[in-house]
Motif scaffolding. Structure first.
Motif, PDB file in Angstrom:
ATOM      1  N   ARG A  65       0.843  -1.197   0.000  1.00 41.31           N
ATOM      2  CA  ARG A  65       0.000   0.000   0.000  1.00 41.31           C
ATOM      3  C   ARG A  65       0.872   1.238   0.000  1.00 41.31           C
ATOM      4  NH1 ARG A  65      -4.838  -0.407   4.079  1.00 41.31           N
ATOM      5  NH2 ARG A  65      -5.397   1.398   2.853  1.00 41.31           N
ATOM      6  N   CYS A  66       0.501   2.203  -0.794  1.00 43.87           N
ATOM      7  CA  CYS A  66       1.267   3.442  -0.868  1.00 43.87           C
ATOM      8  C   CYS A  66       1.012   4.281   0.380  1.00 43.87           C
ATOM      9  CB  CYS A  66       0.881   4.230  -2.100  1.00 43.87           C
ATOM     10  SG  CYS A  66       1.384   3.433  -3.607  1.00 43.87           S
ATOM     11  N   PRO A  67       2.064   4.751   1.036  1.00 46.79           N
ATOM     12  CA  PRO A  67       1.896   5.534   2.264  1.00 46.79           C
ATOM     13  C   PRO A  67       1.080   6.809   2.064  1.00 46.79           C
ATOM     14  CG  PRO A  67       4.202   4.945   1.938  1.00 46.79           C
ATOM     15  CD  PRO A  67       3.459   4.509   0.729  1.00 46.79           C
ATOM     16  N   ASP A  68       1.149   7.409   0.888  1.00 41.73           N
ATOM     17  CA  ASP A  68       0.404   8.647   0.675  1.00 41.73           C
ATOM     18  C   ASP A  68      -1.099   8.413   0.568  1.00 41.73           C
ATOM     19  OD1 ASP A  68       0.687   7.336  -1.730  1.00 41.73           O
ATOM     20  OD2 ASP A  68       0.950   9.158  -2.913  1.00 41.73           O
ATOM     21  N   ARG A 101      -3.028   7.628  11.057  1.00 37.27           N
ATOM     22  CA  ARG A 101      -2.958   6.486  11.979  1.00 37.27           C
ATOM     23  C   ARG A 101      -2.467   5.237  11.243  1.00 37.27           C
ATOM     24  NH1 ARG A 101      -8.242   5.542  15.079  1.00 37.27           N
ATOM     25  NH2 ARG A 101      -7.400   7.276  16.240  1.00 37.27           N
ATOM     26  N   GLU A 102      -2.989   4.981  10.036  1.00 32.75           N
ATOM     27  CA  GLU A 102      -2.566   3.816   9.264  1.00 32.75           C
ATOM     28  C   GLU A 102      -1.095   3.931   8.867  1.00 32.75           C
ATOM     29  OE1 GLU A 102      -5.518   4.127   6.204  1.00 32.75           O
ATOM     30  OE2 GLU A 102      -6.599   2.390   6.981  1.00 32.75           O
ATOM     31  N   ARG A 103      -0.666   5.161   8.528  1.00 36.54           N
ATOM     32  CA  ARG A 103       0.731   5.384   8.147  1.00 36.54           C
ATOM     33  C   ARG A 103       1.661   5.078   9.316  1.00 36.54           C
ATOM     34  NH1 ARG A 103       0.457  10.551   6.964  1.00 36.54           N
ATOM     35  NH2 ARG A 103      -0.584  10.064   5.014  1.00 36.54           N
ATOM     36  N   LYS A 104       1.297   5.555  10.512  1.00 32.27           N
ATOM     37  CA  LYS A 104       2.116   5.284  11.696  1.00 32.27           C
ATOM     38  C   LYS A 104       2.183   3.793  11.976  1.00 32.27           C
ATOM     39  CE  LYS A 104       1.335   9.665  14.045  1.00 32.27           C
ATOM     40  NZ  LYS A 104       0.706  10.337  15.185  1.00 32.27           N
ATOM     41  N   ASP A 105       1.047   3.110  11.828  1.00 35.49           N
ATOM     42  CA  ASP A 105       1.008   1.671  12.050  1.00 35.49           C
ATOM     43  C   ASP A 105       1.871   0.945  11.020  1.00 35.49           C
ATOM     44  OD1 ASP A 105       0.068  -0.653  13.433  1.00 35.49           O
ATOM     45  OD2 ASP A 105      -1.229  -1.048  11.693  1.00 35.49           O
ATOM     46  N   ALA A 106       1.795   1.362   9.752  1.00 37.27           N
ATOM     47  CA  ALA A 106       2.601   0.742   8.702  1.00 37.27           C
ATOM     48  C   ALA A 106       4.092   0.955   8.965  1.00 37.27           C
ATOM     49  CB  ALA A 106       2.220   1.309   7.342  1.00 37.27           C
ATOM     50  N   GLN A 109       5.124  -1.351  11.774  1.00 32.92           N
ATOM     51  CA  GLN A 109       5.254  -2.724  11.299  1.00 32.92           C
ATOM     52  C   GLN A 109       6.545  -2.910  10.510  1.00 32.92           C
ATOM     53  OE1 GLN A 109       1.783  -3.833   9.104  1.00 32.92           O
ATOM     54  NE2 GLN A 109       0.410  -3.472  10.833  1.00 32.92           N
ATOM     55  N   THR A 110       6.890  -1.922   9.687  1.00 35.61           N
ATOM     56  CA  THR A 110       8.133  -1.988   8.917  1.00 35.61           C
ATOM     57  C   THR A 110       9.334  -2.020   9.847  1.00 35.61           C
ATOM     58  OG1 THR A 110       7.112  -0.803   7.093  1.00 35.61           O
ATOM     59  CG2 THR A 110       9.507  -0.819   7.158  1.00 35.61           C
ATOM     60  N   ALA A 111       9.329  -1.193  10.875  1.00 33.44           N
ATOM     61  CA  ALA A 111      10.428  -1.175  11.837  1.00 33.44           C
ATOM     62  C   ALA A 111      10.529  -2.502  12.580  1.00 33.44           C
ATOM     63  CB  ALA A 111      10.243  -0.026  12.824  1.00 33.44           C
ATOM     64  N   ASP A 112       9.383  -3.084  12.936  1.00 32.39           N
ATOM     65  CA  ASP A 112       9.384  -4.387  13.612  1.00 32.39           C
ATOM     66  C   ASP A 112       9.968  -5.468  12.716  1.00 32.39           C
ATOM     67  OD1 ASP A 112       8.240  -3.201  15.817  1.00 32.39           O
ATOM     68  OD2 ASP A 112       6.210  -3.966  15.405  1.00 32.39           O
TER      69      ASP A 112
END
Length: 54
Positions: free
Chosen positions: A17-20, A25-30, A33-36
């Motif tokens: 999914r494109c961040p833009d 809230r979804e962007r922060k969650d994504a 998840q990427t950092a995890d």
């Protein structure tokens, strides 16, 4: 100008999914998840390096 990494040359999203297109809230969650996932990969690499092959 080069396309962002999540898009192909035509500007379409490729496999994620494109961040833009996400809400804040979804962007922060994504990003969380990427950092995890990144931390998990680094931990597996470190364990593989530390463990001698039999």
């Amino acid at each position: 100008m080069a396309a962002p990494p999540c898009r192909d040359v035509a500007g379409h999203c490729v496999g994620q999914r494109c961040p833009d297109r996400l809400s804040a809230r979804e962007r922060k969650d994504a990003l969380r998840q990427t950092a995890d996932r990144r931390a998990s990969v680094y931990a597996r690499r470190a364990a593989a390096i530390a463990a001698p092959e039999a």
